[in-house]
Write a protein that holds these residues in place. Structure first.
Motif, PDB file in Angstrom:
ATOM      1  N   GLU A 261       0.830  -1.204   0.000  1.00  0.00           N
ATOM      2  CA  GLU A 261       0.000   0.000   0.000  1.00  0.00           C
ATOM      3  C   GLU A 261       0.864   1.254   0.000  1.00  0.00           C
ATOM      4  O   GLU A 261       0.581   2.230  -0.712  1.00  0.00           O
ATOM      5  CB  GLU A 261      -0.935  -0.009   1.226  1.00  0.00           C
ATOM      6  N   LYS A 265       1.445   4.358  -2.915  1.00  0.00           N
ATOM      7  CA  LYS A 265       1.477   5.803  -2.625  1.00  0.00           C
ATOM      8  C   LYS A 265       2.707   6.453  -3.236  1.00  0.00           C
ATOM      9  O   LYS A 265       2.631   7.525  -3.849  1.00  0.00           O
ATOM     10  CB  LYS A 265       1.483   6.040  -1.112  1.00  0.00           C
ATOM     11  N   ALA A 288      -3.940  -6.753  -2.785  1.00  0.00           N
ATOM     12  CA  ALA A 288      -3.178  -5.581  -3.218  1.00  0.00           C
ATOM     13  C   ALA A 288      -3.007  -5.546  -4.727  1.00  0.00           C
ATOM     14  O   ALA A 288      -2.847  -4.477  -5.316  1.00  0.00           O
ATOM     15  CB  ALA A 288      -1.811  -5.556  -2.534  1.00  0.00           C
ATOM     16  N   LYS A 291      -5.716  -3.485  -6.242  1.00  0.00           N
ATOM     17  CA  LYS A 291      -5.502  -2.063  -5.979  1.00  0.00           C
ATOM     18  C   LYS A 291      -4.410  -1.492  -6.872  1.00  0.00           C
ATOM     19  O   LYS A 291      -4.509  -0.366  -7.367  1.00  0.00           O
ATOM     20  CB  LYS A 291      -5.138  -1.848  -4.507  1.00  0.00           C
TER      21      LYS A 291
END
Length: 386
Positions: A261, A265, A288, A291
């Motif tokens: 995560e 970013k 993940a 995402k």
């Protein structure tokens, strides 16, 4: 072959770096492996196989002789791996104290002289000092002994079946099959906090060589160092930059390195094009992947599980874009068998309606429904924990 010294004044500035990508013409081996435009959109249209440190990393204490076949991060290793249908080779680049990008994985080089062990940082050596270790190019010349320190502190003789001399980044561009892409990892010490000026000098020295010698070779930059990843993206817009992460399998002082995560970013804030994760980090956190794909980022993996064909195929099903592997021959063959182009499959089906190969064996590959795949993705994290 003359090598050229690098001076910061010679390095392309931000204004001098080409705006349009040089990724429009690639090798005949794989067309359009990378596609990128000025807006930094980027995609990998096929499942990539990348040779780790060339033909594979050296694990000197391993009982598997394949892990000691060819000296890692060497011209011999790179060209040996290029004989197989892989797309890129990955290698580690550091810059010597006199400004030369050289290829070497470890932070220190270890040698022995009269029974005494010496350790020196690569970045504190001159180019001539660096090249004085191991086998020498000059016939009859004997180099300093080259040992290796393991993670647990053991010192081992760096014995491999096919040895080769240490090399520079420039030599890799000049001597390695131009049909294979380079995944250039910018290598930094995990335990050092680097000043931005230092990072810029290192990156500029590397970019100088890349822009002078890459020609039409596909390039991907990657690094575990978040600030270096952001800087190389700012300093050039020609080649994609991937952020390397352990995917949460290890903990570092820099929180940006501690999860997938956080990696997302870093990429989104810095305009990076993708992530390279330890494969266990992906298997422990398969959600993940969705995402990452929703963020329009590419995803590659590395790690020893990538030497298991079934684990590689599972990643293909999950939508991962490619794998970095040590067992180049075995995995390239397995990937071809598991992920054959449609035309090849059609031809083989026409040749044998019974599904038999030339050897009479039935050739099959796993077929999963969406429900079965969902079950496997839930099961894998549990398996990886043990």
């Amino acid at each position: 072959m003359a090598l050229k010294a690098v001076h910061v004044s010679d390095v392309p500035s931000l204004d001098q770096v080409p705006e349009s990508p040089s990724l429009t013409r690639f090798s005949t081996r794989f067309s359009s492996c990378l596609e990128m435009n000025k807006s930094a959109s980027f995609r990998i249209p096929k499942f990539l196989v990348v040779g780790h440190r060339g033909h594979g990393m050296n694990v000197l204490q391993s009982s598997d002789k394949r892990m000691q076949a060819i000296k890692e991060n060497s011209i011999a290793s790179f060209n040996s791996s290029a004989k197989y249908p892989l797309d890129f080779i990955e290698f580690d680049v550091q810059v010597t104290k006199d400004g030369w990008p050289v290829i070497f994985h470890d932070d220190v080089i270890v040698s022995e002289d009269n029974g005494t062990i010496f350790e020196k940082r690569i970045t504190e050596l001159s180019l001539s000092e660096f090249l004085s270790y191991g086998p020498q190019r000059e016939q009859g010349k004997i180099g300093k002994s080259l040992l290796r320190k393991t993670k647990d502190g053991k010192i081992l003789h760096w014995n491999v079946e096919i040895d080769d001399s240490l090399c520079t980044l420039q030599e890799a561009f000049q001597q390695v099959d131009p049909n294979v892409g380079f995944n250039v990892e910018l290598k930094f010490d995990d335990h050092i906090v680097y000043e931005q000026d230092y990072l810029i000098r290192v990156i500029q020295a590397i970019l100088k060589i890349v822009f002078e010698f890459a020609e039409n070779r596909p390039i991907i930059f990657s690094t575990f160092q978040p600030d270096a990843a952001l800087l190389i993206r700012k300093l050039q817009s020609t080649y994609p930059v991937f952020f390397l992460t352990n995917g949460g399998t290890e903990i570092f002082y820099d929180v940006r390195r501690n999860s997938l995560e956080e990696a997302v970013k870093v990429c989104l804030e810095g305009g990076l094009q993708g992530i390279v994760s330890e494969v266990k980090g992906v298997f422990r956190n398969p959600g993940a992947v969705t995402k990452i794909k929703e963020s329009k980022l590419s995803l590659l993996t590395y790690g020893r599980l990538n030497n298991v064909a079934e684990a590689v195929y599972m990643q293909h099903l999950m939508g991962i874009d490619g794998v970095i592997v040590d067992l180049v021959q075995e995995i390239t063959e397995a990937v071809y068998d598991m992920i054959k182009p449609a035309k090849v499959v059609e031809k083989e089906d026409n040749k044998s309606l019974n599904g038999e190969g030339e050897d009479g064996e039935v050739k099959t590959k796993p077929q999963f429904s969406q429900r079965e795949l969902s079950f496997l993705l839930k099961l894998i994290p549990e398996l990886i924990q043990h």
